[in-house]
Design an enzyme around this catalytic site. Structure first.
Site, PDB file in Angstrom:
ATOM      1  N   SER A  81       0.698  -1.206   0.018  1.00 42.21           N
ATOM      2  CA  SER A  81      -0.039   0.118   0.023  1.00 42.21           C
ATOM      3  C   SER A  81       0.847   1.238   0.004  1.00 42.21           C
ATOM      4  CB  SER A  81      -0.994   0.118   1.131  1.00 42.21           C
ATOM      5  OG  SER A  81      -1.810  -0.995   1.066  1.00 42.21           O
ATOM      6  N   LYS A 123     -10.287  -5.506   9.978  1.00 42.19           N
ATOM      7  CA  LYS A 123     -11.171  -4.866   9.351  1.00 42.19           C
ATOM      8  C   LYS A 123     -12.449  -4.999  10.139  1.00 42.19           C
ATOM      9  CE  LYS A 123      -9.412  -5.892   4.818  1.00 42.19           C
ATOM     10  NZ  LYS A 123      -9.522  -6.353   3.263  1.00 42.19           N
ATOM     11  N   ASP A 149     -12.955  -2.757  -1.145  1.00 42.72           N
ATOM     12  CA  ASP A 149     -12.600  -3.914  -1.801  1.00 42.72           C
ATOM     13  C   ASP A 149     -13.408  -4.213  -3.080  1.00 42.72           C
ATOM     14  OD1 ASP A 149     -10.415  -4.416  -0.312  1.00 42.72           O
ATOM     15  OD2 ASP A 149     -11.302  -5.537   1.331  1.00 42.72           O
ATOM     16  N   ASN A 174     -18.397 -22.382  -0.033  1.00 35.47           N
ATOM     17  CA  ASN A 174     -17.076 -22.097   1.132  1.00 35.47           C
ATOM     18  C   ASN A 174     -17.176 -23.484   1.792  1.00 35.47           C
ATOM     19  OD1 ASN A 174     -15.589 -20.375   2.404  1.00 35.47           O
ATOM     20  ND2 ASN A 174     -17.011 -20.406   4.427  1.00 35.47           N
ATOM     21  N   TYR A 183      -2.245 -12.189  -4.777  1.00 36.59           N
ATOM     22  CA  TYR A 183      -1.298 -11.775  -5.568  1.00 36.59           C
ATOM     23  C   TYR A 183       0.066 -12.190  -5.323  1.00 36.59           C
ATOM     24  CZ  TYR A 183      -1.125  -7.795  -2.238  1.00 36.59           C
ATOM     25  OH  TYR A 183      -1.171  -7.207  -1.073  1.00 36.59           O
TER      26      TYR A 183
HETATM   27  P1  NDP Z   1     -10.618 -14.732   5.859  1.00 35.45           P
HETATM   28  O1  NDP Z   1      -9.816 -15.088   6.973  1.00 35.45           O
HETATM   29  O2  NDP Z   1     -11.673 -13.624   6.348  1.00 35.45           O
HETATM   30  O3  NDP Z   1     -11.625 -15.734   5.117  1.00 35.45           O
HETATM   31  C1  NDP Z   1     -10.774 -16.820   4.619  1.00 35.45           C
HETATM   32  C2  NDP Z   1     -11.574 -17.621   3.654  1.00 35.45           C
HETATM   33  O4  NDP Z   1     -10.798 -18.677   3.288  1.00 35.45           O
HETATM   34  C3  NDP Z   1     -12.786 -18.306   4.716  1.00 35.45           C
HETATM   35  O5  NDP Z   1     -13.865 -18.586   3.394  1.00 35.45           O
HETATM   36  C4  NDP Z   1     -12.054 -19.823   4.690  1.00 35.45           C
HETATM   37  O6  NDP Z   1     -13.085 -20.892   4.942  1.00 35.45           O
HETATM   38  C5  NDP Z   1     -11.080 -20.063   3.382  1.00 35.45           C
HETATM   39  N1  NDP Z   1     -10.233 -20.929   3.914  1.00 35.45           N
HETATM   40  C6  NDP Z   1      -9.351 -20.670   4.743  1.00 35.45           C
HETATM   41  N2  NDP Z   1      -8.555 -22.016   4.509  1.00 35.45           N
HETATM   42  C7  NDP Z   1      -9.127 -22.839   3.876  1.00 35.45           C
HETATM   43  C8  NDP Z   1      -8.962 -24.233   3.477  1.00 35.45           C
HETATM   44  N3  NDP Z   1      -8.009 -24.785   4.009  1.00 35.45           N
HETATM   45  N4  NDP Z   1      -9.778 -24.586   2.565  1.00 35.45           N
HETATM   46  C9  NDP Z   1     -10.850 -24.135   2.230  1.00 35.45           C
HETATM   47  N5  NDP Z   1     -11.178 -23.098   2.504  1.00 35.45           N
HETATM   48  C10 NDP Z   1     -10.165 -22.137   3.306  1.00 35.45           C
HETATM   49  O7  NDP Z   1      -9.726 -13.713   4.970  1.00 35.45           O
HETATM   50  P2  NDP Z   1     -10.142 -12.751   4.014  1.00 35.45           P
HETATM   51  O8  NDP Z   1     -11.435 -13.120   3.492  1.00 35.45           O
HETATM   52  O9  NDP Z   1      -9.782 -11.285   4.684  1.00 35.45           O
HETATM   53  O10 NDP Z   1      -9.094 -12.820   2.742  1.00 35.45           O
HETATM   54  C11 NDP Z   1      -9.242 -13.954   1.678  1.00 35.45           C
HETATM   55  C12 NDP Z   1      -8.036 -13.520   0.586  1.00 35.45           C
HETATM   56  O11 NDP Z   1      -8.266 -12.574  -0.143  1.00 35.45           O
HETATM   57  C13 NDP Z   1      -6.772 -13.644   1.191  1.00 35.45           C
HETATM   58  O12 NDP Z   1      -5.617 -14.271   0.614  1.00 35.45           O
HETATM   59  C14 NDP Z   1      -6.150 -12.071   1.004  1.00 35.45           C
HETATM   60  O13 NDP Z   1      -4.965 -11.815   0.958  1.00 35.45           O
HETATM   61  C15 NDP Z   1      -7.106 -11.858  -0.261  1.00 35.45           C
HETATM   62  N6  NDP Z   1      -7.491 -10.159  -0.427  1.00 35.45           N
HETATM   63  C16 NDP Z   1      -7.094  -9.590  -1.559  1.00 35.45           C
HETATM   64  C17 NDP Z   1      -7.407  -8.285  -1.621  1.00 35.45           C
HETATM   65  C18 NDP Z   1      -6.746  -7.670  -2.997  1.00 35.45           C
HETATM   66  O14 NDP Z   1      -7.088  -6.449  -3.088  1.00 35.45           O
HETATM   67  N7  NDP Z   1      -6.327  -8.323  -3.806  1.00 35.45           N
HETATM   68  C19 NDP Z   1      -8.443  -7.494  -0.603  1.00 35.45           C
HETATM   69  C20 NDP Z   1      -8.680  -8.188   0.514  1.00 35.45           C
HETATM   70  C21 NDP Z   1      -8.510  -9.722   0.477  1.00 35.45           C
HETATM   71  P3  NDP Z   1     -13.921 -21.199   6.258  1.00 35.45           P
HETATM   72  O15 NDP Z   1     -14.862 -19.995   6.316  1.00 35.45           O
HETATM   73  O16 NDP Z   1     -14.406 -22.416   6.036  1.00 35.45           O
HETATM   74  O17 NDP Z   1     -12.866 -20.959   7.563  1.00 35.45           O
END
Ligand code: NDP
Length: 272
Positions: free
Chosen positions: A17, A66, A102, A151, A219
């Site tokens: 950022s 967040k 986002d 999910n 990314y």
């Molecule tokens: P969260 O921790 O809030 O959510 C994680 C998600 O991933 C949940 O749906 C979780 O499922 C799932 N998950 C995690 N591990 C596993 C697994 N082993 N198998 C299956 N599902 C899994 O993270 P965020 O939502 O904040 O971020 C998600 C991704 O998005 C990150 O990689 C982040 O870097 C990226 N991101 C990118 C942005 C950009 O600008 N490019 C902006 C914001 C985020 P469950 O609910 O079952 O735990």
């Protein structure tokens, strides 16, 4: 007087950022500083109070704050309310204003940078964490033909669905990861954090339609999701464009000027 901004997270060292906002400021001739700040896991609210006292004008919020930023805000934009999470705070001397950029960033990357209209498309959104919540409403506002949320923990996808179902004309439903083998999608978005741990999602390869866009919000690395999609001839894109576009949207909210993003995307790509 230089206006002060920052991104706050834990960890924060990896954040791009500052590079992005400093490039925006140079391009638009805005006199701002922008740094990364590590907040203690149990000290987010105190850190924000400290920054307000020091005269900061705004901050971007990243993992894991967040939700706390959402709770701390005294005013919320409509899109922050829909998302239930805040990635941008503005301090105007009276209020702490929370926004979520986002979803706007993802939509702008898909529609403006990749030139793929979302209207009429069949979309699969994988994930039900903060990032998925942030993009759900903005995606629906583009009027896709169908949006399926899946999910690992299905109850979380169902909770997301219940929030939007009554408010949209789009056909939205939830489907287990195991039940996707009969369906094909034009846009598949990986909003899970599985890329961070190189974990493969149990997705059937049949989900990718011909000319499918497979978008991973992660990314800077090739994820197992990207490998799977690539081997089934999808157009594969990572989340760098979303990152730069959500930053541009925050910058616009703070400064009232929309920076040009393609040149900044190129710079970030070359720096990684
Ligand atoms: P969260 O921790 O809030 O959510 C994680 C998600 O991933 C949940 O749906 C979780 O499922 C799932 N998950 C995690 N591990 C596993 C697994 N082993 N198998 C299956 N599902 C899994 O993270 P965020 O939502 O904040 O971020 C998600 C991704 O998005 C990150 O990689 C982040 O870097 C990226 N991101 C990118 C942005 C950009 O600008 N490019 C902006 C914001 C985020 P469950 O609910 O079952 O735990």
């Amino acid at each position: 007087m230089t206006d002060k901004y920052a991104v706050i997270g834990n960890p924060i060292e990896h954040s791009k950022s500052p590079l992005i906002h400093q490039a925006f400021a140079k391009q638009t001739k805005q006199d701002i500083s922008y740094e990364k700040i590590l907040a203690p896991l149990d000290g987010f609210v105190e850190k924000i109070s400290e920054l307000i006292k020091l005269g900061y004008k705004g901050v971007n919020i990243t993992v894991p704050f967040k939700l706390q930023a959402f709770q701390l805000a005294t005013k919320l934009s409509a899109r922050a309310q829909y998302a239930g999470a805040v990635n941008t705070l503005s301090f105007n001397g009276v209020d702490i204003v929370g926004d979520n950029t986002d979803g706007a960033g993802l939509v702008r990357d898909i529609e403006d940078n990749l030139h793929i209209p979302i209207a009429g498309k069949r979309i699969l959104l994988i994930g039900a964490g903060g990032a998925a919540e942030g993009v759900l409403h903005p995606l629906l506002a583009c009027k896709p033909a169908l949006l399926v949320i899946t999910n690992r923990t299905l109850a979380k996808a169902e909770a997301m669905l219940s929030k939007v179902k009554a408010q949209t004309e789009t056909s939205v439903c939830v489907c287990g990861l195991d039940d996707l083998h009969t369906q094909q999608f034009d846009i598949v978005i990986n909003a899970t954090s599985t890329g961070l741990s190189d974990t493969a999602l149990p997705l059937p390869s049949t989900i990718f339609s011909q000319d499918c866009l497979a978008y991973d919000m992660m990314y800077g690395r090739e994820t197992p999701f990207m490998c799977l999609a690539r081997s089934h001839s999808a157009q594969v894109v990572d989340g760098l464009g979303m990152l730069v576009e959500q930053a541009a949207e925050a910058f616009y909210g703070w400064r009232g000027i929309r920076p040009m993003t393609p040149v900044v995307m190129l710079m970030i790509k070359e720096s990684t």
